[in-house]
Design a protein around this motif. Sequence first.
Motif, PDB file in Angstrom:
ATOM      1  N   PRO A  93      -5.435 -13.875   8.705  1.00 46.53           N
ATOM      2  CA  PRO A  93      -5.431 -12.422   8.833  1.00 46.53           C
ATOM      3  C   PRO A  93      -5.485 -11.768   7.446  1.00 46.53           C
ATOM      4  CG  PRO A  93      -3.235 -13.296   9.185  1.00 46.53           C
ATOM      5  CD  PRO A  93      -4.147 -14.477   9.086  1.00 46.53           C
ATOM      6  N   VAL A  94      -6.067 -10.583   7.381  1.00 47.12           N
ATOM      7  CA  VAL A  94      -6.130  -9.838   6.124  1.00 47.12           C
ATOM      8  C   VAL A  94      -5.773  -8.386   6.400  1.00 47.12           C
ATOM      9  CG1 VAL A  94      -7.467  -9.274   4.070  1.00 47.12           C
ATOM     10  CG2 VAL A  94      -8.075 -11.283   5.419  1.00 47.12           C
ATOM     11  N   TYR A  95      -4.775  -7.890   5.677  1.00 49.30           N
ATOM     12  CA  TYR A  95      -4.340  -6.505   5.801  1.00 49.30           C
ATOM     13  C   TYR A  95      -4.449  -5.816   4.446  1.00 49.30           C
ATOM     14  CZ  TYR A  95      -2.235  -8.765   9.859  1.00 49.30           C
ATOM     15  OH  TYR A  95      -2.046  -9.508  10.990  1.00 49.30           O
ATOM     16  N   VAL A  96      -4.691  -4.516   4.494  1.00 49.65           N
ATOM     17  CA  VAL A  96      -4.844  -3.723   3.278  1.00 49.65           C
ATOM     18  C   VAL A  96      -3.830  -2.584   3.278  1.00 49.65           C
ATOM     19  CG1 VAL A  96      -6.432  -2.378   1.845  1.00 49.65           C
ATOM     20  CG2 VAL A  96      -7.327  -4.150   3.360  1.00 49.65           C
ATOM     21  N   ALA A  97      -3.204  -2.382   2.132  1.00 50.89           N
ATOM     22  CA  ALA A  97      -2.424  -1.173   1.872  1.00 50.89           C
ATOM     23  C   ALA A  97      -3.039  -0.533   0.631  1.00 50.89           C
ATOM     24  CB  ALA A  97      -0.961  -1.499   1.637  1.00 50.89           C
ATOM     25  N   MET A  98      -3.378   0.748   0.730  1.00 58.63           N
ATOM     26  CA  MET A  98      -4.130   1.389  -0.348  1.00 58.63           C
ATOM     27  C   MET A  98      -3.682   2.844  -0.497  1.00 58.63           C
ATOM     28  SD  MET A  98      -8.301   1.625  -0.673  1.00 58.63           S
ATOM     29  CE  MET A  98      -8.459   2.385   0.957  1.00 58.63           C
ATOM     30  N   ALA A  99      -3.527   3.265  -1.729  1.00 54.72           N
ATOM     31  CA  ALA A  99      -3.141   4.667  -1.976  1.00 54.72           C
ATOM     32  C   ALA A  99      -3.709   5.115  -3.312  1.00 54.72           C
ATOM     33  CB  ALA A  99      -1.632   4.836  -1.953  1.00 54.72           C
ATOM     34  N   ILE A 101      -4.739  -1.031  -4.662  1.00 52.04           N
ATOM     35  CA  ILE A 101      -5.170  -1.701  -3.443  1.00 52.04           C
ATOM     36  C   ILE A 101      -4.430  -3.027  -3.323  1.00 52.04           C
ATOM     37  CG2 ILE A 101      -7.131  -2.560  -2.099  1.00 52.04           C
ATOM     38  CD1 ILE A 101      -8.954  -0.870  -3.921  1.00 52.04           C
ATOM     39  N   ILE A 102      -3.761  -3.226  -2.204  1.00 48.56           N
ATOM     40  CA  ILE A 102      -2.974  -4.430  -1.972  1.00 48.56           C
ATOM     41  C   ILE A 102      -3.521  -5.145  -0.745  1.00 48.56           C
ATOM     42  CG2 ILE A 102      -0.676  -5.322  -1.387  1.00 48.56           C
ATOM     43  CD1 ILE A 102       0.390  -2.702  -2.743  1.00 48.56           C
ATOM     44  N   PHE A 103      -3.823  -6.421  -0.902  1.00 49.24           N
ATOM     45  CA  PHE A 103      -4.220  -7.252   0.228  1.00 49.24           C
ATOM     46  C   PHE A 103      -3.099  -8.245   0.509  1.00 49.24           C
ATOM     47  CE2 PHE A 103      -8.207  -6.073  -1.890  1.00 49.24           C
ATOM     48  CZ  PHE A 103      -8.918  -5.535  -0.835  1.00 49.24           C
ATOM     49  N   TYR A 104      -2.787  -8.429   1.777  1.00 46.38           N
ATOM     50  CA  TYR A 104      -1.773  -9.415   2.120  1.00 46.38           C
ATOM     51  C   TYR A 104      -2.145 -10.112   3.423  1.00 46.38           C
ATOM     52  CZ  TYR A 104       0.222  -5.544   4.951  1.00 46.38           C
ATOM     53  OH  TYR A 104       0.415  -4.506   5.837  1.00 46.38           O
ATOM     54  N   SER A 105      -1.554 -11.280   3.625  1.00 47.43           N
ATOM     55  CA  SER A 105      -1.884 -12.127   4.766  1.00 47.43           C
ATOM     56  C   SER A 105      -0.607 -12.817   5.229  1.00 47.43           C
ATOM     57  CB  SER A 105      -2.970 -13.131   4.354  1.00 47.43           C
ATOM     58  OG  SER A 105      -3.399 -13.899   5.458  1.00 47.43           O
ATOM     59  N   ILE A 148      -8.259  -5.770   8.240  1.00 51.69           N
ATOM     60  CA  ILE A 148      -9.666  -6.125   8.011  1.00 51.69           C
ATOM     61  C   ILE A 148      -9.910  -7.606   8.318  1.00 51.69           C
ATOM     62  CG2 ILE A 148     -10.029  -4.277   6.340  1.00 51.69           C
ATOM     63  CD1 ILE A 148      -9.946  -6.498   4.138  1.00 51.69           C
ATOM     64  N   THR A 149      -9.062  -8.171   9.155  1.00 49.71           N
ATOM     65  CA  THR A 149      -9.256  -9.559   9.568  1.00 49.71           C
ATOM     66  C   THR A 149     -10.651  -9.720  10.162  1.00 49.71           C
ATOM     67  OG1 THR A 149      -6.893  -9.762  10.052  1.00 49.71           O
ATOM     68  CG2 THR A 149      -8.369 -11.422  11.003  1.00 49.71           C
ATOM     69  N   PRO A 150     -11.447 -10.642   9.649  1.00 55.84           N
ATOM     70  CA  PRO A 150     -12.825 -10.752  10.141  1.00 55.84           C
ATOM     71  C   PRO A 150     -12.892 -11.273  11.568  1.00 55.84           C
ATOM     72  CG  PRO A 150     -12.324 -12.533   8.606  1.00 55.84           C
ATOM     73  CD  PRO A 150     -11.159 -11.590   8.557  1.00 55.84           C
TER      74      PRO A 150
END
Length: 214
Positions: free
Chosen positions: A203-209, A141-145, A191-193
Amino acid sequence: MKLSPQFFRRLDESDDTLFYSQPRITKHIDENASQAITEFLRPILPQNELILDLMSSAYSHFPLTIEPKNVVGLGLNKTELEYNYMLGEFCVQNLNYNPILPFVDQTFAVVVITVSIQYLTQPTLVFQQINRILKNNGLLIIFYSNRMFPTKAVAVWHQTNQDQKQSLIDKYFQVAENELGKFMPTQFLDITPSTRADTYTDPVYVAMAEKIVH
């Protein structure tokens, strides 16, 4: 997208251990964004499993409701990692100098990278290592902004828009395939609130695999 070496040049090519030698006891995103990450992870992180907080710092964003077997942190500053109360243990390592992770095969159920993916100069090797240490059906799981230390972020991160960043990270997942498995499919989420018009949030973005066995 071909991952050219020039993509991973930086304005500051000095030793990362020097740049990160001064502890930064702070969150690298604002509180709204941090809480969004915590709430996203709440139903996903497993109980009684090993979790790796990769490229960790003074704060992890894991929910207090989980009871993992252990949370291991790997980062660049010992003082920050000692401060991080969520870590059961930690190790100090510069992945740009040594991308080989010091863990045995198929150890972790989840690996999390939070707002640090932009600093990897050897992402192919690091993602291959993550593949190796993840259990079958384990999650990366990667979170980036939009937050970063600009002189230490790789050139391609500066030069790409949001859609192109998705393509770049998806490529990282693809090149991690080896005899132990591959990642598929890659999910991308924003998933930016939601906040009031007069309230800012990063901002919050997710990359997940998920790691899938061949």
